[in-house]
Design a protein around this motif. Structure first.
Motif, PDB file in Angstrom:
ATOM      1  N   CYS A   2       0.793  -1.236   0.000  1.00  0.00           N
ATOM      2  CA  CYS A   2       0.000   0.000   0.000  1.00  0.00           C
ATOM      3  C   CYS A   2       0.818   1.276   0.000  1.00  0.00           C
ATOM      4  O   CYS A   2       0.322   2.325  -0.410  1.00  0.00           O
ATOM      5  CB  CYS A   2      -0.999  -0.025   1.143  1.00  0.00           C
ATOM      6  N   GLY A  20      -8.055  -6.150  -0.963  1.00  0.00           N
ATOM      7  CA  GLY A  20      -7.365  -7.152  -0.167  1.00  0.00           C
ATOM      8  C   GLY A  20      -6.113  -7.716  -0.794  1.00  0.00           C
ATOM      9  O   GLY A  20      -5.659  -7.302  -1.846  1.00  0.00           O
ATOM     10  N   CYS A  55      -5.193   0.358   1.416  1.00  0.00           N
ATOM     11  CA  CYS A  55      -6.212  -0.301   2.254  1.00  0.00           C
ATOM     12  C   CYS A  55      -7.042   0.719   3.046  1.00  0.00           C
ATOM     13  O   CYS A  55      -8.262   0.582   3.150  1.00  0.00           O
ATOM     14  CB  CYS A  55      -5.554  -1.281   3.210  1.00  0.00           C
ATOM     15  N   LYS A 113      -6.440  -6.851   9.224  1.00  0.00           N
ATOM     16  CA  LYS A 113      -7.042  -5.616   8.683  1.00  0.00           C
ATOM     17  C   LYS A 113      -8.190  -5.953   7.735  1.00  0.00           C
ATOM     18  O   LYS A 113      -9.203  -5.257   7.703  1.00  0.00           O
ATOM     19  CB  LYS A 113      -5.986  -4.795   7.935  1.00  0.00           C
ATOM     20  N   MET A 157      -5.823 -11.963   3.628  1.00  0.00           N
ATOM     21  CA  MET A 157      -5.057 -12.711   4.631  1.00  0.00           C
ATOM     22  C   MET A 157      -4.946 -11.997   5.976  1.00  0.00           C
ATOM     23  O   MET A 157      -4.736 -12.623   6.989  1.00  0.00           O
ATOM     24  CB  MET A 157      -3.661 -13.096   4.110  1.00  0.00           C
ATOM     25  N   SER A 158      -5.056 -10.668   6.021  1.00  0.00           N
ATOM     26  CA  SER A 158      -4.648  -9.975   7.253  1.00  0.00           C
ATOM     27  C   SER A 158      -5.819  -9.693   8.196  1.00  0.00           C
ATOM     28  O   SER A 158      -6.990  -9.742   7.804  1.00  0.00           O
ATOM     29  CB  SER A 158      -3.970  -8.644   6.900  1.00  0.00           C
ATOM     30  N   GLY A 210      -5.591  -1.596  -2.449  1.00  0.00           N
ATOM     31  CA  GLY A 210      -4.683  -2.573  -1.863  1.00  0.00           C
ATOM     32  C   GLY A 210      -3.983  -3.435  -2.900  1.00  0.00           C
ATOM     33  O   GLY A 210      -3.726  -3.024  -4.029  1.00  0.00           O
ATOM     34  N   CYS A 211      -3.697  -4.668  -2.505  1.00  0.00           N
ATOM     35  CA  CYS A 211      -2.950  -5.565  -3.384  1.00  0.00           C
ATOM     36  C   CYS A 211      -3.796  -6.041  -4.546  1.00  0.00           C
ATOM     37  O   CYS A 211      -3.269  -6.493  -5.568  1.00  0.00           O
ATOM     38  CB  CYS A 211      -2.401  -6.729  -2.571  1.00  0.00           C
TER      39      CYS A 211
HETATM   40  S1  MSK Z   1      -0.989  -4.198   1.602  1.00  0.00           S
HETATM   41  S2  MSK Z   1      -3.329  -5.674   4.056  1.00  0.00           S
HETATM   42  S3  MSK Z   1      -1.462  -7.440   1.837  1.00  0.00           S
HETATM   43  S4  MSK Z   1      -4.070  -5.606   0.644  1.00  0.00           S
HETATM   44 FE1  MSK Z   1      -2.450  -2.990   2.210  1.00  0.00          FE
HETATM   45 FE2  MSK Z   1      -1.900  -5.806   0.543  1.00  0.00          FE
HETATM   46 FE3  MSK Z   1      -3.519  -6.881   2.309  1.00  0.00          FE
HETATM   47 FE4  MSK Z   1      -1.318  -5.738   3.101  1.00  0.00          FE
END
Ligand code: MSK
Ligand code: SF4
Length: 618
Positions: free
Chosen positions: A284, A438, A510, A547, A544-545, A468-469
């Motif tokens: 992100c 996500g 995110c 969050k 996965m997270s 996000g990803c």
């Molecule tokens: S960076 S929370 S792997 S979307 Fe936000 Fe990607 Fe999920 Fe991290």
């Protein structure tokens, strides 16, 4: 994609480096109790696991209580991470100054927020206003009374419903603390009460910390507008100093980008034999920086090791969240320097330079110079996959509605109007809209679910917004190019042509899912239809997270059905499964639909959207 992965596997083998694929094999099979959410470690009488022979833990907690408590703690972790990110940005806003490192880039947004929060603006210096707004924002984390200010942005139906259900979030930190208290040994054992608190905590993320992260970042660094960029590991340059920025919080990386553009820094890089300095992002942080500066995206979550394995990265600098601890030993297999910058993310094998908003530009210059000095240490064995795709990014809410206004040539006021978007949806030119968000998850083929689902949706005239990803997966697949309109149904293709947009809109990081909340809220208000009835859904195909679970909860509590491609870890409790799929639907009009097969998931999504259209009589 697979070819690149193979090349990088060979690089790893040559360097004697371990990757997530190796560790995934070592972790297989994964613990069934953990997967089902029925292992409790909340007190030291345990750990207790639910088995056919033991239906209760030592204290008497059953599978529903244990799975519910684990689930809601997941949400608290996610809310804490997103909201603390928002808090950090609020602190940066609080020290912003005309002659400092951080200035106000979007004054109008600041003034609108000041008005919304009752802050006097007339005859006041803009920085005085900024500091007062920042302080009010910071108070939202711990105020003793009342509910969150941003809730007033929601539709009246939603606000009323949250009040009635008693899930309107109070101070952000309080909701997180409430989860930890409720789930302490000897407190809540009722799964439904835990799910309700999960929604309230999630709401404090989406309509609290995340929204603050987005808004304050826009005020400080500018509200994104459409801009061209490129994505995938091919953005790394063979003859330039490559610096990767990774994580979530844009404060430090904004300075890294600024430093890398300074002429003396560029000259310094040239003096060391490089063509210049190339900044590329992961996760992100990449999304934040690409949305505002067009900085290229090296990739998403499961590509972080791949970037280092190219052997072409002089330095990786990280802030918070989604950073593999494996980067410590991995960077040691190459010449790559690894710099951590936040107290929140301390990792063995890294050099720690604590971010200071007052001296951040000097810190960034030092970090960039460190990378330049390291260029000469690059080995001869480098392997940069040649794949990359062009993308148009930078679709903030404001940018989207302004662009879509052009579709029906309706009156465009200063901020645009949601009317054209509503007309496209109501007439069926667009059948619906989906927010795909996500992570990546080693449980499924990397990026596959994101891409398959997006392609199927746009072919069915369903516009996609992403963060996000997921956004990076779409960009790497070329779905954020305007030419991707050729993959769309006739209606969406026409909208793309008229509005000059790609069919998949990059809305940011995110925390920027708060932008999606505002977009859907704007549509709901303009259409006068409750969010739960709109042909709009959310999807996290490879999440996965923690969050992600927090996000999924505020999205559902905001009335948006959410389709998940990875199962939440509550399967060991039939009651919890029922609560998150059907129970919340009875409370807030939305719930989870779970299917690990992306093709079946997208089919049910399209059916869900069409069912909502039928119910609306359109
Ligand atoms: S960076 S929370 S792997 S979307 Fe936000 Fe990607 Fe999920 Fe991290
Ligand atoms: Fe076991 Fe109850 Fe302690 Fe959990 S809280 S570890 S179920 S005794």
């Amino acid at each position: 994609m697979e070819q690149n992965a193979q090349l990088l596997r060979e690089m790893a083998a040559k360097a004697g480096a371990e990757t997530w694929e190796d560790r995934k094999k070592n972790q297989t099979p994964q613990c069934k109790f953990g997967e089902d959410g029925i292992c409790c470690r909340i007190c030291s009488m345990g750990p207790c696991r639910i088995t056919p022979k033991a239906s209760k833990g030592i204290c008497g907690a059953d599978a529903h209580a244990i799975a519910g408590r684990n689930y809601v703690r997941f949400i608290a972790g996610g809310t804490a991470a997103h909201s603390d990110h928002g808090r950090e940005i609020a602190h940066v806003l609080h020290v912003s100054s005309r002659d400092g490192n951080y200035i106000i880039k979007d004054e109008q947004k600041l003034l609108r927020l000041a008005k919304e929060w009752g802050v006097a603006t007339e005859d006041r210096d803009i920085y005085e206003v900024a500091h007062e707004v920042a302080e009010i924002g910071l108070m939202e984390y711990g105020k003793p009374f009342g509910t969150l200010r941003y809730l007033e942005r929601a539709t009246e139906e939603r606000q009323k419903l949250w009040e009635e259900l008693d899930i309107a979030p109070r101070a952000i930190d309080r909701e997180i603390a409430t989860v930890m208290h409720m789930t302490h040994m000897g407190c809540t054992a009722d799964a439904e009460a835990l799910v309700m608190q999960g929604m309230r905590t999630g709401l404090s993320d989406g309509w609290g910390g995340s929204m603050m992260g987005t808004e304050f970042s826009d005020i400080l660094f500018g509200t994104p507008t459409p801009i061209e960029t490129e994505a995938d590991l091919g953005v790394l340059e063979k003859d330039m100093v490559n610096i990767i920025i990774h994580g979530h919080d844009p404060a430090m990386s904004e300075m890294i980008v600024a430093a890398s553009n300074q002429s003396d820094i560029i000259d310094y890089a040239k003096s060391k034999g490089a063509r210049g300095v190339n900044i590329a992002g992961l996760c992100c942080t990449a999304n934040e920086i690409t949305m505002r500066h067009g900085v290229k995206m090296a990739g998403n979550f499961l590509q972080q090791e791949g970037a280092i394995l190219t052997g072409a990265v002089e330095l990786i600098v990280v802030d918070v969240q989604c950073i593999f601890p494996s980067l410590g030993p991995l960077t040691k297999c190459f010449h790559t320097k690894f710099v951590t910058t936040s107290d929140i993310t301390r990792i063995p094998g890294s050099e720690f330079i604590k971010f200071d908003p007052i001296t951040a530009l000097d810190q960034a210059r030092d970090i960039v110079k460190m990378a330049i000095d390291n260029y000469q240490n690059r080995g001869s064995n480098i392997c940069i996959p040649q794949t990359k795709q062009k993308a148009v990014v930078g679709y903030s809410c404001e940018a989207i509605i302004k662009r879509l206004d052009t579709v029906t040539n309706s009156h465009v006021d200063e901020l645009g109007t949601y009317k054209p978007l509503v007309e496209c949806l109501e007439s069926g030119v667009l059948r619906g809209a989906v927010g795909i968000v996500g992570c990546n998850n080693p449980k499924v083929r990397t990026d596959y679910s994101h891409i398959e689902i997006i392609k199927e949706l746009i072919a069915n005239d369903i516009i996609v917004v992403t963060t996000g990803c997921s956004a990076q997966a779409a960009a790497k697949a070329g779905l954020m190019q305007k030419e991707a309109k050729e993959l769309c149904g006739a209606g969406l293709k026409r909208v793309c042509e008229l509005a000059d947009i790609p069919p998949v809109l990059h809305m940011g990081s995110c925390v920027d899912i708060s932008r999606i909340l505002m977009l859907v809220t704007g549509i709901s208000k303009a259409w006068n239809v409750d969010i739960a009835k709109l042909p709009i859904v959310g999807c996290a195909p490879e999440w996965m997270s923690e969050k992600a679970v927090s996000i999924a909860n505020y999205v559902v509590a905001s009335g948006i059905d959410t389709y998940l491609g990875i199962e939440p870890q509550v399967k060991g409790s039939a009651q919890m499964m029922e609560l998150i799929t059907e129970g919340t639907r009875k409370m807030v009009g939305a719930g989870f639909i779970i299917n690990t097969d992306p093709h079946k998931l997208v089919k049910s999504m399209i059916e869900g959207i069409e069912a909502k259209r039928t119910a609306l009589g359109i």
